[in-house]
Design a protein around this motif. Structure first.
Motif, PDB file in Angstrom:
ATOM      1  N   LEU A   1     -57.806  57.333 -21.338  1.00 14.84           N
ATOM      2  CA  LEU A   1     -56.533  57.781 -21.899  1.00 14.84           C
ATOM      3  C   LEU A   1     -55.598  56.591 -22.065  1.00 14.84           C
ATOM      4  N   VAL A   2     -55.009  56.450 -23.245  1.00 16.94           N
ATOM      5  CA  VAL A   2     -54.089  55.341 -23.511  1.00 16.94           C
ATOM      6  C   VAL A   2     -52.922  55.414 -22.530  1.00 16.94           C
ATOM      7  N   GLY A   3     -52.661  54.287 -21.865  1.00 16.73           N
ATOM      8  CA  GLY A   3     -51.547  54.196 -20.933  1.00 16.73           C
ATOM      9  C   GLY A   3     -51.762  54.909 -19.614  1.00 16.73           C
ATOM     10  N   GLY A   4     -52.960  55.423 -19.406  1.00 19.83           N
ATOM     11  CA  GLY A   4     -53.193  56.179 -18.185  1.00 19.83           C
ATOM     12  C   GLY A   4     -54.411  55.755 -17.405  1.00 19.83           C
ATOM     13  N   GLY A   5     -55.447  55.388 -18.100  1.00 20.91           N
ATOM     14  CA  GLY A   5     -56.685  55.031 -17.416  1.00 20.91           C
ATOM     15  C   GLY A   5     -57.758  56.056 -17.670  1.00 20.91           C
ATOM     16  N   LEU A   6     -58.508  56.383 -16.639  1.00 18.72           N
ATOM     17  CA  LEU A   6     -59.638  57.298 -16.773  1.00 18.72           C
ATOM     18  C   LEU A   6     -59.258  58.682 -16.251  1.00 18.72           C
ATOM     19  N   GLU A   7     -59.456  59.660 -17.096  1.00 13.37           N
ATOM     20  CA  GLU A   7     -59.123  61.039 -16.743  1.00 13.37           C
ATOM     21  C   GLU A   7     -59.828  61.436 -15.445  1.00 13.37           C
ATOM     22  N   GLY A   8     -59.076  62.015 -14.529  1.00 19.10           N
ATOM     23  CA  GLY A   8     -59.637  62.445 -13.255  1.00 19.10           C
ATOM     24  C   GLY A   8     -59.646  61.371 -12.187  1.00 19.10           C
ATOM     25  N   ASP A   9     -59.257  60.138 -12.529  1.00 21.67           N
ATOM     26  CA  ASP A   9     -59.234  59.069 -11.535  1.00 21.67           C
ATOM     27  C   ASP A   9     -57.865  58.989 -10.861  1.00 21.67           C
ATOM     28  N   ARG A  10     -57.850  58.514  -9.658  1.00 24.41           N
ATOM     29  CA  ARG A  10     -56.644  58.442  -8.836  1.00 24.41           C
ATOM     30  C   ARG A  10     -55.500  57.660  -9.487  1.00 24.41           C
ATOM     31  N   TYR A  11     -55.805  56.590 -10.192  1.00 22.76           N
ATOM     32  CA  TYR A  11     -54.735  55.789 -10.786  1.00 22.76           C
ATOM     33  C   TYR A  11     -54.177  56.440 -12.040  1.00 22.76           C
ATOM     34  N   CYS A  12     -54.981  57.192 -12.749  1.00 23.47           N
ATOM     35  CA  CYS A  12     -54.492  57.939 -13.899  1.00 23.47           C
ATOM     36  C   CYS A  12     -53.561  59.054 -13.412  1.00 23.47           C
ATOM     37  N   LYS A  13     -53.892  59.628 -12.260  1.00 24.32           N
ATOM     38  CA  LYS A  13     -53.098  60.704 -11.686  1.00 24.32           C
ATOM     39  C   LYS A  13     -51.881  60.189 -10.903  1.00 24.32           C
ATOM     40  N   GLY A  14     -51.850  58.877 -10.632  1.00 24.08           N
ATOM     41  CA  GLY A  14     -50.746  58.318  -9.856  1.00 24.08           C
ATOM     42  C   GLY A  14     -50.893  58.530  -8.361  1.00 24.08           C
ATOM     43  N   THR A  15     -52.126  58.773  -7.889  1.00 23.32           N
ATOM     44  CA  THR A  15     -52.357  59.021  -6.468  1.00 23.32           C
ATOM     45  C   THR A  15     -53.200  57.942  -5.794  1.00 23.32           C
ATOM     46  N   GLY A  16     -53.413  56.822  -6.482  1.00 24.09           N
ATOM     47  CA  GLY A  16     -54.194  55.726  -5.906  1.00 24.09           C
ATOM     48  C   GLY A  16     -53.406  54.983  -4.838  1.00 24.09           C
ATOM     49  N   TYR A  17     -54.113  54.383  -3.917  1.00 22.95           N
ATOM     50  CA  TYR A  17     -53.496  53.644  -2.805  1.00 22.95           C
ATOM     51  C   TYR A  17     -52.499  52.603  -3.303  1.00 22.95           C
ATOM     52  N   TRP A  18     -52.867  51.832  -4.328  1.00 22.32           N
ATOM     53  CA  TRP A  18     -52.019  50.737  -4.806  1.00 22.32           C
ATOM     54  C   TRP A  18     -50.879  51.194  -5.708  1.00 22.32           C
ATOM     55  N   THR A  19     -50.864  52.483  -6.092  1.00 25.27           N
ATOM     56  CA  THR A  19     -49.772  52.997  -6.924  1.00 25.27           C
ATOM     57  C   THR A  19     -48.427  52.784  -6.246  1.00 25.27           C
ATOM     58  N   GLN A  20     -48.387  52.977  -4.930  1.00 28.82           N
ATOM     59  CA  GLN A  20     -47.135  52.829  -4.180  1.00 28.82           C
ATOM     60  C   GLN A  20     -46.593  51.403  -4.229  1.00 28.82           C
ATOM     61  N   TYR A  21     -47.445  50.439  -4.538  1.00 24.09           N
ATOM     62  CA  TYR A  21     -47.029  49.036  -4.611  1.00 24.09           C
ATOM     63  C   TYR A  21     -46.885  48.551  -6.053  1.00 24.09           C
ATOM     64  N   GLY A  22     -47.117  49.437  -7.015  1.00 25.43           N
ATOM     65  CA  GLY A  22     -46.990  49.075  -8.419  1.00 25.43           C
ATOM     66  C   GLY A  22     -48.118  48.211  -8.955  1.00 25.43           C
ATOM     67  N   ASP A  23     -49.229  48.114  -8.214  1.00 23.96           N
ATOM     68  CA  ASP A  23     -50.360  47.293  -8.637  1.00 23.96           C
ATOM     69  C   ASP A  23     -51.482  48.208  -9.108  1.00 23.96           C
ATOM     70  N   VAL A  24     -51.342  48.677 -10.331  1.00 23.76           N
ATOM     71  CA  VAL A  24     -52.282  49.657 -10.857  1.00 23.76           C
ATOM     72  C   VAL A  24     -53.132  49.038 -11.968  1.00 23.76           C
ATOM     73  N   CYS A  25     -54.410  49.235 -11.868  1.00 23.07           N
ATOM     74  CA  CYS A  25     -55.337  48.879 -12.944  1.00 23.07           C
ATOM     75  C   CYS A  25     -55.742  50.194 -13.604  1.00 23.07           C
ATOM     76  N   GLU A  26     -55.632  50.254 -14.924  1.00 21.45           N
ATOM     77  CA  GLU A  26     -56.037  51.478 -15.611  1.00 21.45           C
ATOM     78  C   GLU A  26     -57.533  51.707 -15.466  1.00 21.45           C
ATOM     79  N   VAL A  27     -58.316  50.654 -15.682  1.00 16.26           N
ATOM     80  CA  VAL A  27     -59.777  50.740 -15.572  1.00 16.26           C
ATOM     81  C   VAL A  27     -60.261  49.484 -14.862  1.00 16.26           C
ATOM     82  N   THR A  28     -61.140  49.664 -13.897  1.00 19.52           N
ATOM     83  CA  THR A  28     -61.725  48.506 -13.213  1.00 19.52           C
ATOM     84  C   THR A  28     -63.212  48.437 -13.549  1.00 19.52           C
ATOM     85  N   LEU A  29     -63.686  47.195 -13.745  1.00 17.59           N
ATOM     86  CA  LEU A  29     -65.087  46.953 -14.075  1.00 17.59           C
ATOM     87  C   LEU A  29     -65.652  45.914 -13.119  1.00 17.59           C
ATOM     88  N   ILE A  30     -66.908  46.055 -12.777  1.00 16.07           N
ATOM     89  CA  ILE A  30     -67.581  45.093 -11.918  1.00 16.07           C
ATOM     90  C   ILE A  30     -69.016  44.915 -12.418  1.00 16.07           C
TER      91      ILE A  30
END
Length: 165
Positions: free
Chosen positions: A40-69
């Motif tokens: 999703l544009v500006g959101g990340g991956l549907e159903g993922d914690r960072y798209c929903k704003g519930t990821g651990y790093w959201t509270q610190y403003g360090d959000v990656c929309e999509v991570t790859l390894i």
């Protein structure tokens, strides 16, 4: 000199592809493997914690929309360090195979229907180790993957090729 009829934007198909896809509905919970996901544009991956704003790093403003390894890096970590990094323990969304992610720096690239843009390297943090096992942060150092932004939304599926635009 190139002919004038060539398109300005070219697609370069890399030998790489998406091997596996992972999302976590909230921070601090296990990642789950899915066969496909919608970017999703500006959101990340549907159903993922960072798209929903519930990821651990959201509270610190360090959000990656999509991570790859890179899958090759995960193989090395498993083989050399004996750490379990296969079933989402790496805490990254997309595992790639056959492409050096740092080579995507400064590019936009298509995966399936979505277009992503390289954002920055994603070094590991102690939180990954808190959720997994001792040594994980050290093992992922210089092999933590990258962050990308969603430029055009769409479905991403396991086995989709990675095409540099």
């Amino acid at each position: 000199m190139e002919p004038s009829w060539l398109p300005l934007e070219r697609t370069v198909v890399m030998p790489g592809s998406v091997e596996e896809i992972y999302v976590a509905p909230e921070g601090n919970v296990d990642m789950r493997r899915v066969p496909e996901v919608r970017a999703l544009v500006g959101g990340g991956l549907e159903g993922d914690r960072y798209c929903k704003g519930t990821g651990y790093w959201t509270q610190y403003g360090d959000v990656c929309e999509v991570t790859l390894i890179e899958g090759e890096d995960l193989d090395e970590i498993r083989d050399e360090e004996g750490l379990a990094v296969q079933n989402g323990e790496h805490r990254r969304n997309l595992i790639t195979r056959g492409v050096r992610l740092e080579d995507l720096k400064g590019t936009r690239f298509r995966i399936g229907e979505a277009v992503l843009e390289y954002d920055r390297p994603r070094p590991p943090c102690r939180h990954v180790q808190e959720l997994t096992e001792p040594g994980m942060t050290r093992a992922l150092r210089r092999r933590g993957g990258i962050c990308a932004r969603v430029v055009e939304g769409g479905a991403i599926r396991a086995e989709d090729p990675i095409e540099v635009l």
